[in-house]
Design an enzyme around this catalytic site. Structure first.
Site, PDB file in Angstrom:
ATOM      1  N   TYR A 197       8.488  -9.192 -35.936  1.00  0.00           N
ATOM      2  CA  TYR A 197       7.216  -9.239 -35.220  1.00  0.00           C
ATOM      3  C   TYR A 197       7.132  -8.403 -33.950  1.00  0.00           C
ATOM      4  O   TYR A 197       6.133  -7.731 -33.720  1.00  0.00           O
ATOM      5  CB  TYR A 197       6.890 -10.706 -34.872  1.00  0.00           C
ATOM      6  CG  TYR A 197       5.672 -10.875 -33.993  1.00  0.00           C
ATOM      7  CD1 TYR A 197       4.399 -10.573 -34.466  1.00  0.00           C
ATOM      8  CD2 TYR A 197       5.797 -11.340 -32.685  1.00  0.00           C
ATOM      9  CE1 TYR A 197       3.275 -10.719 -33.650  1.00  0.00           C
ATOM     10  CE2 TYR A 197       4.686 -11.495 -31.874  1.00  0.00           C
ATOM     11  CZ  TYR A 197       3.431 -11.188 -32.352  1.00  0.00           C
ATOM     12  OH  TYR A 197       2.328 -11.329 -31.563  1.00  0.00           O
ATOM     13  N   GLY A 202       4.312  -6.283 -23.243  1.00  0.00           N
ATOM     14  CA  GLY A 202       3.967  -6.966 -22.002  1.00  0.00           C
ATOM     15  C   GLY A 202       2.623  -6.503 -21.498  1.00  0.00           C
ATOM     16  O   GLY A 202       2.407  -5.295 -21.343  1.00  0.00           O
ATOM     17  N   CYS A 236       9.090  -8.014 -22.121  1.00  0.00           N
ATOM     18  CA  CYS A 236       8.981  -6.818 -21.302  1.00  0.00           C
ATOM     19  C   CYS A 236       9.278  -5.548 -22.098  1.00  0.00           C
ATOM     20  O   CYS A 236       9.991  -5.582 -23.097  1.00  0.00           O
ATOM     21  CB  CYS A 236       9.964  -6.864 -20.135  1.00  0.00           C
ATOM     22  SG  CYS A 236       9.669  -8.203 -18.996  1.00  0.00           S
ATOM     23  N   ASN A 272      14.414  -5.816 -19.110  1.00  0.00           N
ATOM     24  CA  ASN A 272      13.825  -6.555 -20.234  1.00  0.00           C
ATOM     25  C   ASN A 272      14.854  -7.559 -20.719  1.00  0.00           C
ATOM     26  O   ASN A 272      15.999  -7.187 -20.969  1.00  0.00           O
ATOM     27  CB  ASN A 272      13.478  -5.565 -21.366  1.00  0.00           C
ATOM     28  CG  ASN A 272      13.197  -6.238 -22.699  1.00  0.00           C
ATOM     29  OD1 ASN A 272      13.554  -5.716 -23.745  1.00  0.00           O
ATOM     30  ND2 ASN A 272      12.562  -7.383 -22.690  1.00  0.00           N
ATOM     31  N   GLY A 273      14.474  -8.808 -20.837  1.00  0.00           N
ATOM     32  CA  GLY A 273      15.410  -9.793 -21.355  1.00  0.00           C
ATOM     33  C   GLY A 273      15.539 -10.970 -20.420  1.00  0.00           C
ATOM     34  O   GLY A 273      14.677 -11.209 -19.570  1.00  0.00           O
TER      35      GLY A 273
END
Ligand code: SF4
Length: 488
Positions: A263, A43, A17, A118-119
């Protein structure tokens, strides 16, 4: 030019996210949409924005890309206000249904609250069951709704105290932005695994607009300047009094996700003070020092392998060439190739640049090997284009463990490096040689003396198996925790 068989990005870990919040910014919805566009790599399955106009909250959430949902001026016009939160979602459990799309919104006695997260909460399952037993009715299956219910049942009176109360009950790696009638809040987990940064949009001290976002690349597009990273365990509250910081968790050793450098993050972002592009080049240079090989050309697997390949080429003195070309116009809606088409070698996303590869000893540089399916196809494609030798170099250590901290990863049994040693992997992907940067080399490239096993600076669990955050949902403790919560 040769063609490729199918999209290759599926054989990667995926960031789940991206989040953004803006405070006192004209056209907050448009600014948030621009920021979400810059965070699209975090996302692509769904996106949403909630704004507040001083009287009412407004929300638009939808499946698909940011441009699909917010490219229409009428949608932006339906989201008035100068404060907003937004979210991009990468669905992991197959449920990309609208009720799971964030930001989530709920009405409380103190007013409205919108949350974008997010997470991953590693005790979400435990908490979810405890909350359901208490009578909470869940509308979605996202971890974020756990925050909302914990805030709802908290006995504290202010929203900030309720948020702190909720945060003290969750375990996991997360960053979140939350919007109320009179404040924008940003939070990072106590170890700072997931990123969150603060930016400022020009104005006097009194009139400045503020931005919270997953990455600095979201600041550039909205004309904001970077102020600082939100610290691990910090809550930032932005309201009409300005910006204040609360640190309710005490001091922890930080463990930022090292894979962000390898990445996930966009290469033009700066994370924890380090430009991601530089970090990737330095990892590539370290890889060349550790695993140099006689070769004629260094070729990145685009796009994510490009900076590491540049670093490798500069360090080794071997020319860097674009031996694989990526087709950027392959959308996610492109028809799946039939076996017949696949056998014809019609390739959607990558093409071999034959004049660069023919008769050459090629070093292919990529950022990671997950299942190995992509690497095998790329090596095969490069050989078919006439390469004499193919040496694969990977700018991460072998990915031997799954991530439980907000990254979509296959289960461990599907990870090539969990099942095979490097020599076996080389054979399976068809490369003449294969080498990964070492874990110490990775740390050196990021400016550390190496990995201190007693005090690693980063989360590197997918390479080492040393998980820095407890995972109650995965352990036998789940029932015990559940009963504790139910009793409390
Ligand atoms: S396990 Fe790997 S991908 Fe997950 S947070 Fe840690 S370093 Fe990042």
């Amino acid at each position: 030019m040769d063609c490729t068989t199918q999209p290759h990005d599926d054989d990667k870990f995926h960031e789940e996210c991206g989040v953004i919040g803006v405070w006192r910014v004209p056209d907050a919805a448009a600014v948030t949409a621009l920021g979400l566009h810059a965070l699209q790599h975090r996302g692509q399955e769904a996106t949403g924005i909630v704004t507040f106009d001083g009287q009412r909250f407004h929300s638009h959430r939808g499946l698909g890309l940011v441009g699909d949902n917010f490219g229409d001026a009428k949608v932006i016009a339906s989201l008035p206000g100068t404060i907003a939160v937004g979210h991009n979602r990468y669905a992991t459990t197959g449920e990309t249904i609208l009720r799971n799309v964030q930001p989530l919104y709920a009405d409380f006695e103190f007013g409205g609250l919108a949350v974008a997260h997010n997470g991953n909460l590693t005790n979400a399952h435990v908490l979810h069951r405890a909350l359901v037993r208490r009578g909470c009715l869940f509308q979605s299956t996202t971890d974020s709704e756990v925050f909302v219910h914990l805030i709802a049942i908290s006995l504290y009176s202010t929203v900030v105290d309720r948020l702190i109360d909720a945060l003290k009950q969750v375990v996991g790696a997360y960053s979140l932005v939350a919007l109320t009638n009179n404040a924008l809040m940003g939070v990072r987990d106590p170890l700072g695994v997931r990123p969150l940064i603060l930016g400022r949009i020009a104005g006097s001290e009194d009139t400045a607009g503020w931005v919270l976002a997953s990455e600095t690349c979201a600041l550039d597009i909205v004309g904001a300047e970077f102020v600082r990273d939100i610290e691990p365990g910090e809550i930032v509250v932005i309201d009409d009094q300005g910006v204040r910081s609360i640190k309710p968790f005490g001091r922890h050793v930080e463990r930022f996700c090292v894979f962000e450098y390898i990445y996930f993050a966009r290469p033009d972002s700066v994370m924890e003070g380090m430009p991601v592009y530089d970090a990737r080049k330095r990892i590539g240079a370290e890889l060349a020092r550790e695993s140099g090989v006689e070769a004629d050309v260094i070729v990145p697997v685009p796009d994510s392998g490009v900076p590491a390949a540049m670093g490798y080429a500069q360090e080794s003195g071997i020319p860097f060439e674009l031996g694989i070309i990526r087709n950027h116009y392959v959308g996610r809606t492109f028809i799946e190739p039939t076996d017949h088409i696949r056998n014809l070698g019609v390739k959607l996303k990558h093409s071999a640049n034959r004049p660069v590869l023919e008769g050459k000893r090629v070093v292919l540089v990529d950022d990671s090997i997950v299942r190995g399916t992509t690497s095998r196809k790329i090596v095969e494609m490069v050989r078919q284009a006439g390469a004499k030798e193919v040496h694969m170099r990977i700018s991460s250590p072998p990915t031997t463990h799954s991530c439980f901290y907000g990254i979509d990863t296959p289960e461990r049994s599907k990870l090539l490096a969990a099942q095979h040693n490097v020599a076996e992997m080389a054979e399976l992907i068809g490369a003449d040689t294969l080498a990964f940067v070492s874990i110490d080399g990775l740390y050196r490239a990021l400016g550390k003396p190496g990995r201190d096993p007693a005090k690693p600076h980063y989360c590197d669990a997918c390479f080492t198996g040393e998980y820095p955050i407890a995972r109650p949902d995965q352990t036998d403790n789940a029932e015990r925790q559940l009963s504790l919560l139910t009793e409390s």
